[in-house]
Structures are given as structure tokens and as C-alpha cells.
Design a protein around this motif. Sequence first.
Motif, PDB file in Angstrom:
ATOM      1  N   ILE A 116       0.834  -1.202   0.000  1.00 11.80           N
ATOM      2  CA  ILE A 116       0.000   0.000   0.000  1.00 11.80           C
ATOM      3  C   ILE A 116       0.868   1.251   0.000  1.00 11.80           C
ATOM      4  O   ILE A 116       0.606   2.218  -0.685  1.00 11.80           O
ATOM      5  N   GLU A 173      -8.466   2.651   9.159  1.00 16.31           N
ATOM      6  CA  GLU A 173      -7.457   3.558   8.591  1.00 16.31           C
ATOM      7  C   GLU A 173      -6.823   4.396   9.699  1.00 16.31           C
ATOM      8  O   GLU A 173      -5.607   4.617   9.734  1.00 16.31           O
ATOM      9  N   LEU A 224      -4.420   2.244  11.710  1.00 19.42           N
ATOM     10  CA  LEU A 224      -3.185   2.038  10.947  1.00 19.42           C
ATOM     11  C   LEU A 224      -2.268   3.254  11.088  1.00 19.42           C
ATOM     12  O   LEU A 224      -1.050   3.112  11.295  1.00 19.42           O
ATOM     13  N   VAL A 258       3.614  -0.788   4.213  1.00 23.46           N
ATOM     14  CA  VAL A 258       2.301  -1.256   4.650  1.00 23.46           C
ATOM     15  C   VAL A 258       1.751  -2.191   3.592  1.00 23.46           C
ATOM     16  O   VAL A 258       1.739  -1.863   2.406  1.00 23.46           O
ATOM     17  N   LEU A 279      -1.428  -4.709   2.298  1.00 22.17           N
ATOM     18  CA  LEU A 279      -2.807  -5.167   2.407  1.00 22.17           C
ATOM     19  C   LEU A 279      -2.784  -6.677   2.205  1.00 22.17           C
ATOM     20  O   LEU A 279      -2.389  -7.163   1.142  1.00 22.17           O
ATOM     21  N   TYR A 325      -4.264  -4.924   7.487  1.00 19.50           N
ATOM     22  CA  TYR A 325      -3.018  -4.308   7.042  1.00 19.50           C
ATOM     23  C   TYR A 325      -1.885  -4.822   7.910  1.00 19.50           C
ATOM     24  O   TYR A 325      -2.005  -4.857   9.132  1.00 19.50           O
TER      25      TYR A 325
END
Length: 420
Positions: free
Chosen positions: A121, A296, A299, A315, A317, A331
Amino acid sequence: MHDLNFIRENPNLFDLGLKKRFLEPQSQIILDLDLKKRDLLTKSQDLRSERKNLSASFSQLNDEDKAVLQKKVQDIKNDIDQYENEISKIDSQLKDILSSLPNLPHADVPIGEDEKSNIIIKKMGNIPTFSFKPKPHYELGEELGMLDFDQAGKVSGTRFVYVKNHLARLERAIANFMLDKHTSDFGYMEIIPPNLVRDAAAYGTGQLPKFSDDLFKTNTDHWLIPTAEVPLTNLFLDTIVLDKTLPQRYTAWTPCYRSEAGAAGRDTRGMIRQHQFSKVELVSITNEEDSEKELERMLNCATSILDDLKISYQVMLLSSGDMGFSAEKTYDIEVWLPGEGKYREISSCSNCRSFQARRMNARYKSDEQNKFVHTLNGSGLAVGRTLIAVLENYQNEDGSITVPDVLLPYMGDIKVIKKF
RNA sequence: GGAAGGAUGGCUGAGCGGUUGAAAGCACCGGUCUUGAAAACCGGCAAAGGGGCAACUCUUUCCUGGGUUCGAAUCCCAGUCCUUCCGCCA
């Protein structure tokens, strides 16, 4: 745990989700059992209703009629018992199936059998260059005299370590830095939770019944927590909270105990994979509208630690085959380890949606209706592996370790860790 | 380890074997009042599941599992959990 109603209404979607996890379709089996159960249930309910009506007139009858009635009710009761026996059998079959199937992947999740299908990501920071050959953490630690694998092996066996002196202090500094940031900057409430839990809690977060081999058990039938996710999420075991109290955010620094049953031979050197390690965990409880954006946010809380430490990371996924049992989307944060010359997992942040909440019976009141909460968890971060990352990224040619700026306030006047 | 008590709705807490799914209070939701809020007052408010297009209706649930009974929140037995006191102990 899966929602039977969802399976009834979307059997194909359900099987498709399982397929993404590389599992056989189950909806037909489940719905057959469900249908059979409802049929039996209707029958037994009709009988119950009849019995109730008969009993209601009992006191007005004469003795003769009473005797007749007693016989009649006795027969009904036998029939009810039979139906209910069958129903409870079907129920336990259903429960066995539903509780052993993993959560269905979110639509964003890439399909793939293992980590090879994970998607990068973002990448933060450049891979550092050294004017010498960087060493792995275990060499650095042993040469400093501050990581002792040999004695730990004698005392406790493989996958244990003594962390000593300034490295012990460094580990404590790392944990304190994380906790301070999560509580002060991000609004998490600090918790010191129980480190031993009962079956119900381990079932609630999804460790049981399938993964008991990964856990340590005490002679009192407690489980040692494999992560603080278990006691933190189970703060909501069997509760109903008001919608307006959500989201709720909790953090805890705890030891984590894992049997590493399936990891024989992997990462045997160093402290990458230990039976015991410490971790700062983040848990969020949200309503069903907010969990996606909460993931999100979580994270970002986790990565901000590495940003502050100025250590590069990426990062990922996770693909459908690499995700944990309870997650619908995960994640991973992977940190760069110069000693190994590769990225290694240092955090995993997951949205479990209502999957754990169903198992825990954790609900919230919304518009006079009870709904299951959504649960999220993430490492913020694994402290042991963060120690490794600091050692390897902040090593100097002479084997000493420069303390990162953000940790200096926690280290007294130690600015460089070196051999005495 | 020894002894005693307890487990009822989101919470606290009543409950003679027969409309008790369950009093009351708090919390929560809606309304009246108010410039707004609070207070006060009025009304609503357990969950899970089955049947029905629907209004609706039926069943289950008072820790769990057995038992007694025509009928159990209520009586009996077993188990689980919690609390208190004593002992030991960080």
C-alpha cells in the motif's frame, strides 16, 4: 461467527467469500440443517402451545377429566422431548460449522493463497545504507552482553531470551513511548488487563475452538493470552452499550504467550519469534458505520510510531489467504531490518466487523434496536520486534547502538548503548 | 484451604406453584413546557426465534443442565460463576 440470516439471504455471496479463503462451499449444508431445524421447531412449538392451553383449563375440570388431561399432556410432553432432542443435535452441528468458518474477506482484499498475493500500500523512508556490513540484532545484542539466549535456553528452553541492562531499559522506553503516544495523542485508554483468560473469552476473539494448539494453558484451565486483543476486546463480552459511547479505544502493554506450534524451525535464531514477547495493543470498538474509517485511523496510529522512530517500513494489504481467522481486512506493517536485509512484520491491524462481536454477544443500542458492535485490533507495535528494529537500524560500526531521539527522554542520560 | 450467602430485563431490585415477560426505581427514546438546556409532567421501552404480504400471532428465555408437577422465576438435585468472612500469601 457468521450471521445465519445473512447466509439465508445471500448463500452465493457466502460461498463466494469462503472460496476467496480457499474453502469449500458450505451454504447448502448449513441451510439444509437450518430448514430441518425450523420445521422441527414449528412442530414442537405447536405442541407446547397445545399443552399450555390444556393446562390452563385444569382447575375447572372434575377429577375424571383431570386424569384424562394428565395422560394427554404426558403424551404431548414425550413428543416435545423427542423434537427438542433432535433440535439440540442440529443446533450443535450448526454451531460447530458456523464457529469454525473464518470471517469473509472485504471486497478490497486481494485474492491469493498466501503472502505472495499481498499488496504494498505504501512505503515510508528510504532503505538505510551503511558504510559497513550491518549485523543482525542477535549478534549485536550478544556482543553487547545484553541479549542472553544461552542461559535462557538452559532456564526455559528454546524461543526464550534474557534481555539485560540497557537493552531492557530500551525495551521499556519503547513501550512507554508507544503508550504515551496512543493515550495522549490518539485518545486510547490505557488498560492493565488480566493475562489469563477463560474459554469464553478465547472463544469470543476467535482463538477457540480451532486454534487451541497455538496457546498455552494453565493447570487451572486458563489460557495465557497470545495478545492483549483477547482481554481488551472481551471488555465487551456479553454487554450492551449505548451507541453514543462509541467509538471506544483501548491500549495495553502486555506480555504475549504463543506456543508457536506450527513454526518449528522457523526464525530459530534471535528474538524474532519467541514464546513470550511484549506488545502494545490497540483495540477499537465502533458501531457498524464507523469501522472502516477506524481501521485507517488505527493504521495511522501504528505507523506514526515508526515515523517518529525514523525507521523505514512498508504497509501491506493482506491477501485473502494470509489473513487471520477473525479478520475481514488486515493491514500488516513491515519494518526494514538491515541485519536481515528484508522487511519483517511488526504490526497487524484488522477490522473484524461483527464477527467477534457475535461470538462475544457484544452489542450496542441504536435507534432502540440492538446491533452487534464492530471490533478492530492492531499492534501498536510489537515491542520486542521494535527493539530489534532499533538495534539493527541504529547500529554503529563498533557495535554500539545510538538511542533514537524520541526515546532519549525515557533513557536517563544514556545516549549510546555500548559494551562496558 | 474452611464457612456462609447469592445469580431475575441495559443497571439496581421486588416477586404466595396457576394472565408474572415479570413490580418499582435508574438509564434510554418520543412528547409537553422552555430562547436553549436542566427540572417537572405525559407516553414508550427485554431478547432470541417460528408463522404470516401485512395488521398480527405463536414459542422460548428469570445462571446452566436434569428432576418433581396437569402447570415452575418460584420446589428438589447436580454443575458453573460471583460475593462475604476466616486461614495462608504478594
